[in-house]
Design an enzyme around this catalytic site. Sequence first.
Site, PDB file in Angstrom:
ATOM      1  N   SER A 156      -3.506  38.266  18.088  1.00  0.00           N
ATOM      2  CA  SER A 156      -3.603  39.507  17.334  1.00  0.00           C
ATOM      3  C   SER A 156      -2.416  40.392  17.668  1.00  0.00           C
ATOM      4  O   SER A 156      -1.870  40.336  18.784  1.00  0.00           O
ATOM      5  CB  SER A 156      -4.897  40.243  17.696  1.00  0.00           C
ATOM      6  OG  SER A 156      -4.931  41.536  17.117  1.00  0.00           O
ATOM      7  N   TYR A 168     -11.135  44.771  23.574  1.00  0.00           N
ATOM      8  CA  TYR A 168     -10.816  43.731  22.597  1.00  0.00           C
ATOM      9  C   TYR A 168      -9.346  43.324  22.713  1.00  0.00           C
ATOM     10  O   TYR A 168      -9.018  42.136  22.756  1.00  0.00           O
ATOM     11  CB  TYR A 168     -11.106  44.235  21.184  1.00  0.00           C
ATOM     12  CG  TYR A 168     -10.527  43.350  20.100  1.00  0.00           C
ATOM     13  CD1 TYR A 168     -11.174  42.180  19.714  1.00  0.00           C
ATOM     14  CD2 TYR A 168      -9.311  43.666  19.485  1.00  0.00           C
ATOM     15  CE1 TYR A 168     -10.625  41.349  18.741  1.00  0.00           C
ATOM     16  CE2 TYR A 168      -8.772  42.850  18.508  1.00  0.00           C
ATOM     17  CZ  TYR A 168      -9.420  41.697  18.145  1.00  0.00           C
ATOM     18  OH  TYR A 168      -8.879  40.867  17.191  1.00  0.00           O
TER      19      TYR A 168
END
Length: 244
Positions: A156, A168
């Site tokens: 990501s 996250y």
Amino acid sequence: MPSRDTATVVSLKDQGKRGPTMTKTLLITGASTGIGAATARAATAMGWNVGLMARSADRIEALASELGDAALPLAGDATDLAAQQAAVAQTVERFGALDAAFANAGRGLDTPGTENGDPDEWRQLVDLNVMGVLYTARAALPELRKSKGHLVLTGSAAGRRHIKGSIYSATKWFVHGYGGNMSEEMREWGGRCTVISPGMVDTPFFDTPKPDKIKPEDVADAVMFALESNPRAEVREIHIMPTG
């Protein structure tokens, strides 16, 4: 891409086995929607077989029905090592070998932050975003070693920069670091590892649509670019951001 003997490829798909003209096989976790489903469609369009692993049996059955004999639905939880090992075994049994594995399953947090976050939710996050990736690699590597295959990981943009208090993001930092480490290991026997690093993607990952962001098909194109690149070249990371 090298030319293919179309009749042979069709025959192999009907038989579910590998033969002289070898159709390559990709296992995808988190295959029921979003990036996983788009990659399955892109892969089969380019002549690959696909093993589709996800918890939603109904969705992967429907996707497999759409894609035909080139697709094998594999209902299972990516946080379960035994389920991932079974998915690899069933994929190899059906198609004859495994050429690539895409550790794509992942999740976010409903309640962000350390002081206000939910430790039980952290555990679920780590189990999928970290342990699920490790389990895909653990299950697939014995077969990938045989085929000098390819491991692909969904990272990501959040794993390439610091975001205040983001747990996250930290799990995606792990994916990026692990991907580089696996590249160094797999090159010893002719394998390759690629981290796909998208910015915001318009998928069911978000509660509201993101029409001005990257589409799952954009990420799928990046996955296939890495997989189809010449074996002499390892594309270690592809970073994709929306233009808007």
